[in-house]
Enzyme design. Structure first.
Site, PDB file in Angstrom:
ATOM      1  CB  ALA A  74      -1.221   0.298   1.100  1.00  9.43           C
ATOM      2  CG  HIS A  75      -1.058   4.565   0.656  1.00  6.49           C
ATOM      3  ND1 HIS A  75      -2.656   5.677   0.483  1.00  6.49           N
ATOM      4  CD2 HIS A  75      -1.415   4.402   1.873  1.00  6.49           C
ATOM      5  CE1 HIS A  75      -3.322   6.130   1.710  1.00  6.49           C
ATOM      6  NE2 HIS A  75      -2.713   5.216   2.272  1.00  6.49           N
ATOM      7  CG  ASN A  76       2.810   6.980   2.115  1.00 14.92           C
ATOM      8  OD1 ASN A  76       1.567   7.212   1.867  1.00 14.92           O
ATOM      9  ND2 ASN A  76       3.844   7.637   1.643  1.00 14.92           N
TER      10      ASN A  76
END
Length: 346
Positions: free
Chosen positions: A239-241
């Site tokens: 997922a993001h980051n």
């Protein structure tokens, strides 16, 4: 191509037991061996196959001592599995590879292409993208504007690299994988959920391999980073980051939620779930289908949901199977206690 036992032994520094002139031209599992095939034996569970295999040459560990006659020529090495991998890499490198740009590929005018690059039919490379030397872009790959793909990297059919994202050197991206799709960011409102723009990027460093249909989302801000040497199986969600430390490996269907930080040299079994905004230390081993809701220190092994020590989990699982009988017994004991209380009160 055909290789003799003598040539193979010299290349992998092995010791021949049998005919040094035996030749092979293909690979086969030891239980499916055929004349002219090279097989290997490293797992003791497969030892019985070596006495009947039709393979011409079998790689074995140096400590292997046959109990019966073996027809195949043996090559003894320190690690049969590693030696096989080395030979298969050599074999793959010997297969001729295409170069050049297929006339059906779509490449923007200002794309920078390195030397000996192959771009297959119906691949699309958008404005400002950079492709390194010896990169291999299979048909139907899409590389967005300003994206970068390093030298010697291989992108299989239908891989998508979104705009501005970066893929390092010597990477392998299998069919259908996606680097840089939007992270799952939405803000609740009275009217529903409002999309939060995902303006960051995703970065795969050198020597990363990701499996078919695996997704590495772009960051909300900054970058999602998969560090050097990471190996991700099919159907994984990063997922993001998220940050995945170097040389970490993950089996199929692992899910890592947003902003989690994974250490180096970790090993995750299939379907492990990692909660968002947590930190997992270096050299952590997590068993299949485990759930990780909080921070994990370095050097531990866990299993279960929530994850605990594997030995505790095994003991708990053994008890779990007995719960129906234990529940019935508990009910029976409660009735006896109630009856004893009544007698005592009298």
């Amino acid at each position: 191509m055909e290789f003799s036992a003598k040539q193979i032994a010299e290349y992998i520094q092995g010791v021949i037991v049998g005919d040094e002139n035996a030749t092979v031209h293909t690979f086969a599992k030891i239980e499916e061996g055929i004349p002219g095939a090279l097989s290997f034996l490293s797992n003791p569970k497969y030892t019985h196959y070596i006495y009947d295999t039709q393979s011409s040459i079998v790689l074995v560990n140096k400590d292997f001592e046959p109990e019966h006659e073996v027809k195949a020529t043996l090559i003894k090495v320190d690690n049969a599995y590693e030696s096989l991998a080395k030979l298969m890499t050599l074999y793959e490198a010997s297969i001729p590879k295409k170069t050049g740009i297929d006339p059906l590929a779509s490449i923007a005018k200002n794309v920078k292409l390195g030397e000996n690059v192959y771009v297959g039919p119906f691949a699309c490379i958008e404005e400002g993208a950079e492709i390194g030397d010896n990169a291999y872009i299979h048909p139907h790959v899409t590389i967005g504007y300003n994206a970068k793909v390093g030298e010697n990297s291989i992108l299989y059919p239908h891989v998508t690299i979104y705009h501005d994202c970066r893929v390092g050197k010597n990477c392998i991206l299998h069919a259908g994988s996606v680097v840089g799709a939007d992270g799952f960011g939405f803000a609740p409102s009275p009217a529903g959920y409002e999309k939060i723009p995902q303006i960051g990027i995703a970065i795969l460093e050198d020597d990363v391999e990701i499996g078919a249909n695996t997704c590495v989302d772009r960051a909300t801000m900054g970058a999602t980073v998969v560090h050097k040497g990471v190996k991700l199986d099919n159907l994984i969600q990063i997922a993001h980051n998220v940050e995945v430390g170097s040389h970490t490996v993950m089996a199929s269907q692992v899910g890592v939620a947003g902003s989690a930080k994974i250490g180096e040299w970790c090993m995750f079994g299939g379907q492990v779930g990692i909660a968002g905004h947590i930190k997992v230390g270096d050299r952590v081993n997590i068993g299949a289908q485990s759930g990780i809701p909080g921070n994990i220190k370095s050097g531990v092994s866990l299993m279960g949901y929530p994850a605990i020590d594997p030995r505790q989990f095994a003991r708990s699982a053994a008890i779990y199977k007995k719960l129906p009988e234990m529940y019935s017994e508990l009910g029976r004991l409660q009735k006896e206690i109630e009856e004893l209380k009544k007698l005592t009160n009298k």
